[in-house]
Design an enzyme around this catalytic site. Sequence first.
Site: not given
Ligand code: GLN
Length: 477
Positions: A79, A154, A178
């Site tokens: 990532k 994400s 994420s």
């Molecule tokens: N969807 C969550 C956010 O937007 C989690 C994102 C993540 O785990 N990096 O913050």
Amino acid sequence: MNLTGLTIDAARSAVQERKTTTLALAEAHYVRIQNEDGQIGAYLTLCKERALEQADRIDRMAAEGKPLPLLGGVPVGIKDVMSTRGVRTTAGSKILGNYIPPYDCTAVARMEAAGAVVLGKTNCDEFAMGSSNENSAFHPVHNPRDLTRVPGGSSGGSAAAVAADMAVVALGSDTGGSIRQPASFCGVVGLMPTYGRVSRYGLIAFASSLDHIGPLAKTVKDVAIVLHAIAGRDPMDSTSADLPVPDYTTDLEKSVRGLRLGVAKEYFGEGLDDEVHHAVESAIDELKSLGCEVVPVSLPHTPYAIPTYYLIATAEASSNLARYDGVRYSYRASGVKTLSEMYRRSRDEGFGAEVKRRIMLGTYALSAGYYDAYYLKAQKVRTLLTRDFEEAFRKVDAIVTPTSPTAAFRLGEKSNDPLAMYLADIYTVTADLAGIPGISIPCGETQGKLPIGLQILGKHFDEATILRLAHAYERAA
Ligand code: GLN
């Protein structure tokens, strides 16, 4: 021999037994990326030179008959929030669009030390803020199972790369879901280890008290192998725990008979899609038939998890993102006349809308006069949420829930409604807030053939038990 779609063991032993070479494996994956990724968009940057150098090193080991390390010859995706020396690392943001780190993230270095071949950097929401990958400053990712749908976020690029056989495994990061949510949307396995289990040195920070690095793969065994490779104390990250790292694969085959599984009604309420509900119930039945005992538990503070998470995560983000000022390694606006104009315009042009929204929300929550009412209050509720889990884990060995209330939604479906997007994290943010480990594994499909994810949460540093349960379910199903 088909060189894509392999598991770690299959890839490593094929190289070890000289049925193929690491070079051929890497090249087969690059061909697949070239053919498939135009419509999926999982990768942001490929690092062929670095990959081929590593492949050569592993192939020489194999040729000399040396035993290959754990991930010897295995092609992986990383990532793009993890720093890679000499390879552009953007965090999905224009503000880091030309950033080339001078050092490697510890997790990446450990993957390579274990023999993995880094193919490239995977797409993600900007600074890992999002649940659909639509917040990438470069391009969205399309779900390989249905190109009109999001892959989740994400870590959407990592999940899509694994699901589409463009990597054997990938690393992702999880701050509020994420790793697990995109794993669930793409039909792969995703593990968020305990807070402190894996070093975050070299991870571009979003919310430091919530950020975790972990693997996405096609099988439970593969995530267990990767966890083994990346876990453990790192002197460069003071939050990494100084605890021994077990071999996560040895207990995988052990029976799950007699394990107590908690089911919390708070995770099966309003907003849960019927098909997801049904699939998760069937998975719980399957685990019961393997000898697990199902025990009702209560996690009463769950309704406060989303507001708590979005206060703490945005507060920490507003502080972490203050460093992107156009002075050092980030994007700098051109034609500015004063210092403050440089700060303002660099940040204005460099950050996307969601990142700006979070910086504003977080700055507000931390500001004098509101700090007690919002940030401090959220910290107190975080403690209550953690205690809910401690209480439940006195009675059970693991807790099973849906990973996400729905299967993958359509691209564009929620992108203009931040609140609806935030609510998609309802079952995942709690584990990040409590610092406990969680895994998502596929547990069936909707009528429209979209994957559904089962989440298993465990006690602090007890990844072994959730891996064992997940493996037993995977085999039985
Ligand atoms: N969807 C969550 C956010 O937007 C989690 C994102 C993540 O785990 N990096 O913050």
